[in-house]
Design an enzyme around this catalytic site. Structure first.
Site, PDB file in Angstrom:
ATOM      1  N   ASN A   1      35.127  80.908  60.464  1.00  0.00           N
ATOM      2  CA  ASN A   1      34.884  81.950  61.111  1.00  0.00           C
ATOM      3  C   ASN A   1      34.317  81.765  62.625  1.00  0.00           C
ATOM      4  OD1 ASN A   1      34.310  84.646  61.945  1.00  0.00           O
ATOM      5  ND2 ASN A   1      33.918  85.217  59.691  1.00  0.00           N
TER       6      ASN A   1
ATOM      7  N   HIS B   1      43.433  89.731  55.218  1.00  0.00           N
ATOM      8  CA  HIS B   1      42.571  88.640  55.117  1.00  0.00           C
ATOM      9  C   HIS B   1      41.385  88.892  54.222  1.00  0.00           C
ATOM     10  CE1 HIS B   1      40.894  90.625  58.613  1.00  0.00           C
ATOM     11  NE2 HIS B   1      39.433  90.084  58.486  1.00  0.00           N
TER      12      HIS B   1
ATOM     13  N   HIS C   1      45.516  92.221  60.334  1.00  0.00           N
ATOM     14  CA  HIS C   1      46.244  91.124  59.777  1.00  0.00           C
ATOM     15  C   HIS C   1      45.166  90.996  58.368  1.00  0.00           C
ATOM     16  CE1 HIS C   1      48.191  87.073  60.043  1.00  0.00           C
ATOM     17  NE2 HIS C   1      48.190  87.337  58.617  1.00  0.00           N
TER      18      HIS C   1
END
Length: 192
Positions: free
Chosen positions: A62, A131, A129
């Site tokens: 991240n 995740h 998206h």
């Protein structure tokens, strides 16, 4: 097929076993050759930031981790919502998260894990998206353990003031991210 002769719980049990077997087979098909980059919403994720791939998912570090070891697992196919995934993609996504979790927990000397999915803008999803966030948790990482979930506007403002997130959470450099991904990649090199 013999499924026609089964009823009720027996049929359900057989279908669950079949789905589990399919999931295990798909999950074991880890791809050796990674792509040059991956698409994550409107962003390109460098191969250097990815530490695990499967047929339907990939895991990457991240850019702004909430805690050390905070990573993301995303579907390879660009879909905004969890409900848009196929059954195979959803199974692979969660099996990949399950596979990664214990290794992160051990590697970062954590005592617990947070698995989180924000499915849509009102749920706090900032990249359209699908995740899963995986956060290795420790006793003192937040004053209150549930502070990590506070995503409503009012609570987020209060939390940001308490934690001063803009000062604490800075974008990491590509080099920092590549180094962490390389370190995490090693955790999965010796799996059977």
């Amino acid at each position: 097929f013999f499924f026609f002769f089964l009823e009720g719980r027996a049929l359900l049990l057989c279908l669950l076993i079949l789905l589990w077997c399919v999931g295990l087979r798909l999950h074991s098909q880890v791809l050796e050759q990674m792509e040059d980059s991956f698409t994550f919403g409107q962003y390109k994720i460098s191969n250097d930031e990815v530490f695990l791939t499967t047929k339907y998912s990939y895991a990457f570090v991240n850019v702004k981790p909430v805690v050390p070891g905070h990573i993301l697992v995303s579907s390879r196919r660009l879909v905004p919502r969890f409900i848009d995934l196929t059954a195979l993609e959803a199974t692979d996504l969660w099996l990949t998260a399950k596979r990664i979790g214990p290794k992160l927990e051990s590697h970062f000397n954590a005592t617990s894990l947070t698995f989180a999915i924000q499915d849509g803008p009102q749920a706090g999803q900032t990249v359209p998206h699908v995740h899963i966030h995986i956060l290795p948790r420790q006793f003192s990482d937040f004053k209150r353990t549930d502070d990590v979930y506070n995503m409503s506007d009012e609570k987020e403002r209060n939390l940001a003031e308490k934690l001063d997130l803009d000062k604490v959470r800075k974008d990491r450099s590509r080099e920092e991210m590549a180094a962490e991904a390389s370190e995490l990649r090693q955790l999965f090199q010796v799996e059977v």
